[in-house]
Design a protein around this motif. Structure first.
Motif, PDB file in Angstrom:
ATOM      1  N   TRP A 122       9.446 106.069  69.239  1.00 25.07           N
ATOM      2  CA  TRP A 122      10.815 105.837  68.773  1.00 25.07           C
ATOM      3  C   TRP A 122      10.844 104.958  67.526  1.00 25.07           C
ATOM      4  N   ILE A 176       9.667 113.259  68.977  1.00 24.79           N
ATOM      5  CA  ILE A 176      10.492 113.324  70.185  1.00 24.79           C
ATOM      6  C   ILE A 176       9.853 114.248  71.220  1.00 24.79           C
ATOM      7  N   TYR A 179       6.839 112.629  72.742  1.00 23.16           N
ATOM      8  CA  TYR A 179       7.232 111.548  73.640  1.00 23.16           C
ATOM      9  C   TYR A 179       7.621 112.098  75.014  1.00 23.16           C
TER      10      TYR A 179
END
Length: 294
Positions: A122, A176, A179
């Motif tokens: 992030w 993203i 993750y």
């Protein structure tokens, strides 16, 4: 290739210097941010973006040096000026970008075969969002400078930064996905970015080579220049138009057919009218008119 409003040398120098320093400054800032986050995350996509920023900084420094040379007035050894220094800068950018694409491609293939989990994903997303905002601001400035100066070097630099916008957006998506457990997404996006960067390098390199090899100006420019010459009262015909580009300057040579019974003064005046007619449409052009008697 639309004609730009004529600038005096001081205005042109200030605009080009502003654009090159802004490009270097943005690249250096992003290098620091991306390097810090990449060391924490290990992302291939972020590494691709970091290397791209390193290449941006190198290319922008080359631009800065090349533009300083290109702005020098014509001298005894360079009667047509130093404008092609900008094309040389574009060619150097192409080499830089190609090198970065190969490096990222190899790293992406390696990580695709042996995927690793990402840390600080992030934080990487935040850095890429900042990169997009900084790049948009730089592109707006470069767009203004290219419109005013028609600089080949700044145009090539802007082309690469435009590709950065898509690259940065894809890196955000890759981070993203990685993750949330799509292990190879980062590597796949890194490889795709490398291929995209390589395509941009080829485009920039071919454009620079065309200028260095005195490629003709676009057909619409040539057609319009011929039309402007034919519309001059007293001109019977126009042929053998030759054109080339050197930095912000265009060079045109054209043969005009005039009545054979004109005096030397009258023929010269008609030739000057042709030159002024073409330059009214293309003020950045240096026009040489050859008179043929009919």
């Amino acid at each position: 290739m639309a004609a730009a409003q004529p600038l005096d040398p001081g205005q042109r120098q200030r605009l080009l210097t502003l654009a090159t320093y802004a490009s270097v400054g943005v690249a250096l800032l992003l290098i620091v941010l991306k390097a810090s986050v990449w060391m924490m995350s290990g992302s291939v996509s972020l590494l691709a973006s970091l290397i791209d920023s390193l290449m941006d900084a190198g290319a922008s420094i080359i631009n800065l040096l090349a533009i300083r040379v290109a702005l020098k007035p014509a001298d005894r050894g360079h009667r047509f000026g130093h404008g092609k220094a900008e094309a040389l800068a574009g060619l150097a950018q192409s080499a830089f970008i190609t090198g970065s694409a190969v490096l990222v491609l190899l790293q992406g293939i390696k990580r695709l075969a042996d995927p690793e989990p990402l840390d600080a994903a992030w934080l990487g997303v935040g850095v890429m969002l900042f990169s997009i905002a900084a790049t948009i601001c730089l592109l707006l400035l470069q767009r203004h400078v290219v419109k005013r100066t028609q600089s080949t070097a700044i145009r090539a630099d802007a082309l690469h930064y435009r590709s950065d916008l898509l690259m940065n957006a894809s890196i955000i998506l890759a981070l993203i996905l990685a993750y949330y457990g799509v292990a190879r997404a980062d590597s796949i996006f890194g490889i795709g970015i490398a291929i995209y960067i390589g395509y941009g390098a080829i485009t920039i390199g071919l454009t620079a080579m065309q200028i260095l090899m005195d490629h003709e100006l676009p057909d619409e420019v040539r057609s319009n220049a011929l039309r402007l010459a034919r519309e001059v009262p007293g001109v019977i015909g126009v042929h053998d138009l030759r054109t080339r580009e050197s930095g912000q300057h265009w060079f045109m040579q054209v043969h005009v057919e005039l009545p054979g019974d004109l005096s030397l003064n009258e023929a010269h005046e008609l030739g000057e009218n042709v030159r002024k007619a073409i330059q009214s449409g293309y003020p950045q052009a240096e026009v040489l008119v050859h008179k043929d008697p009919v």
